[in-house]
Scaffold this motif. Structure first.
Motif, mmCIF file in Angstrom:
data_model
loop_
_atom_site.group_PDB
_atom_site.id
_atom_site.type_symbol
_atom_site.label_atom_id
_atom_site.label_comp_id
_atom_site.label_asym_id
_atom_site.label_seq_id
_atom_site.Cartn_x
_atom_site.Cartn_y
_atom_site.Cartn_z
ATOM 1 N N GLY A 1 0.823 -1.211 0.000
ATOM 2 C CA GLY A 1 0.000 0.000 0.000
ATOM 3 C C GLY A 1 0.853 1.254 0.000
ATOM 4 O O GLY A 1 0.544 2.240 -0.677
ATOM 5 N N ALA A 2 1.933 1.210 0.757
ATOM 6 C CA ALA A 2 2.835 2.358 0.818
ATOM 7 C C ALA A 2 3.477 2.622 -0.537
ATOM 8 O O ALA A 2 3.580 3.778 -0.983
ATOM 9 N N SER B 1 0.889 4.114 -3.038
ATOM 10 C CA SER B 1 0.541 5.508 -2.725
ATOM 11 C C SER B 1 1.726 6.444 -2.948
ATOM 12 O O SER B 1 1.557 7.572 -3.402
ATOM 13 N N PHE B 2 2.919 5.979 -2.618
ATOM 14 C CA PHE B 2 4.106 6.800 -2.874
ATOM 15 C C PHE B 2 4.271 7.029 -4.372
ATOM 16 O O PHE B 2 4.521 8.156 -4.817
ATOM 17 N N LYS C 1 2.076 7.004 -6.711
ATOM 18 C CA LYS C 1 1.028 7.887 -7.218
ATOM 19 C C LYS C 1 1.313 9.344 -6.868
ATOM 20 O O LYS C 1 1.120 10.237 -7.690
ATOM 21 N N ALA C 2 1.751 9.587 -5.640
ATOM 22 C CA ALA C 2 1.954 10.979 -5.193
ATOM 23 C C ALA C 2 3.271 11.555 -5.703
ATOM 24 O O ALA C 2 3.321 12.690 -6.183
ATOM 25 N N ALA C 3 4.336 10.782 -5.607
ATOM 26 C CA ALA C 3 5.661 11.299 -5.972
ATOM 27 C C ALA C 3 5.768 11.556 -7.473
ATOM 28 O O ALA C 3 6.499 12.459 -7.908
#
Lengths: 201, 201
Positions: A132-133, A136-137, A139-141
């Motif tokens: 999950g990390a 999400s990383f 996608k955001a980064a």
């Protein structure tokens, strides 16, 4: 010619990615803990920096490695959970944080997460957390990367090649050929998309 | 009477949760780094263990605390990223790993993630990473908890109460009253659902 760096290039997935890359006009460089063209310890930021310094000009960074710890939740200790944090989460994140300063314009990063995030299994909480990390990383980064550099993650299902070995663990999962997963890594690395979590389920 | 432990009970969110819990027949205990009925340092497993030992019988554990590091991706170092890993990710995960051995039958854990995971903002990659980890851990670990203990995460949007302060950061986000977020924490903690990632967007 563009250059691809496959970290974890000698595992089941890494080998399939390297094989698939042969269909494209890309020079392939491999790195691994003990094998490959270069050695790297993903748990060490110094080792990651040394890898990028040694490899030099690079376009596509593909990570197909990452160790997680499997344990029943009641037996999962904060200490053992750190095996996953360092082995799969921080290793990959640090490859992006450090590698962003080395990768060529319009290059890409492709990280690996996993299906356990969406479909949990017994003993899989630590692994799910890391998957999950990573998603999400990525996608955001991705939206903050400069110079047209892209970033995605690929979440594979159980591989057909490992299905027999893990049949008591991944109960009822429909395994996928690792060749299909490798293909999605190519789609991420050489395509145009960014900030995506590709699922190969 | 059932007992609820609100960790981070003196923050904007924590105070709203404590206020909302007054509508229910639940004894409320608060914990915080420096305030509350008990002190706890979420970055220390010893401190978390000491908290559960001190609190004694507990039914609903609610976490409304967690520090993350905000930095432009190009300036985000592996070291600074650890502030988020220790402050928000491992702190909450360790509350579950340690707390599972203390919480009463049919109790619950409610963790906090955040909207940045789904809608990234500049400087938010480290926070997004942690939020994704929390959601995935909650979903996976929930199925392994014994004795009818439940586990969910709540992902809040920007609070109306903080909207003015962060208007240049959360661009175009539709903020929600913290009272609505607090309500969802109650739904998670006192309701029947488990393995859910509640969004209050």
């Amino acid at each position: 010619m563009k250059k691809a760096l496959v970290i974890g290039g000698s595992g089941t997935l890494g080998k399939a990615i390297v094989a698939k890359l042969k269909d494209f006009p890309v020079e392939v460089i491999t790195a691994g803990r003990k094998s490959g063209d270069y050695q790297v310890d993903m748990t060490s930021t110094d080792s990651i920096t040394a890898l990028f310094e040694s490899v030099g000009s690079i376009d596509y960074v593909i990570v197909a490695a990452g160790q997680t710890h499997y344990a029943k939740l009641e037996e999962l200790t904060p200490e053992d959970n750190m095996i996953s944090v360092h082995g799969k989460l921080l290793g990959q994140v640090n490859i992006v944080l450090i590698g962003q300063h080395y990768v060529n314009d319009k290059g890409s990063f492709t990280l690996v997460s996993g299906i356990i995030k969406d479909h949990p299994i017994v003993k899989g909480a630590s692994s799910a957390m890391v998957n999950g990390a990573i998603d999400s990383f990525a996608k955001a980064a991705a939206y903050e990367l400069p110079r047209g550099i892209r970033l995605n993650s690929v979440s594979p299902n159980l591989f057909e090649e490992s299905a027999e070995k893990y049949k008591g663990v991944f109960i009822g999962f429909n395994p996928v050929p690792v060749e299909r997963v490798a293909n999605t890594f190519i789609q991420s690395a050489l395509g145009i998309e960014t900030a995506q979590n590709f699922k190969v389920y």
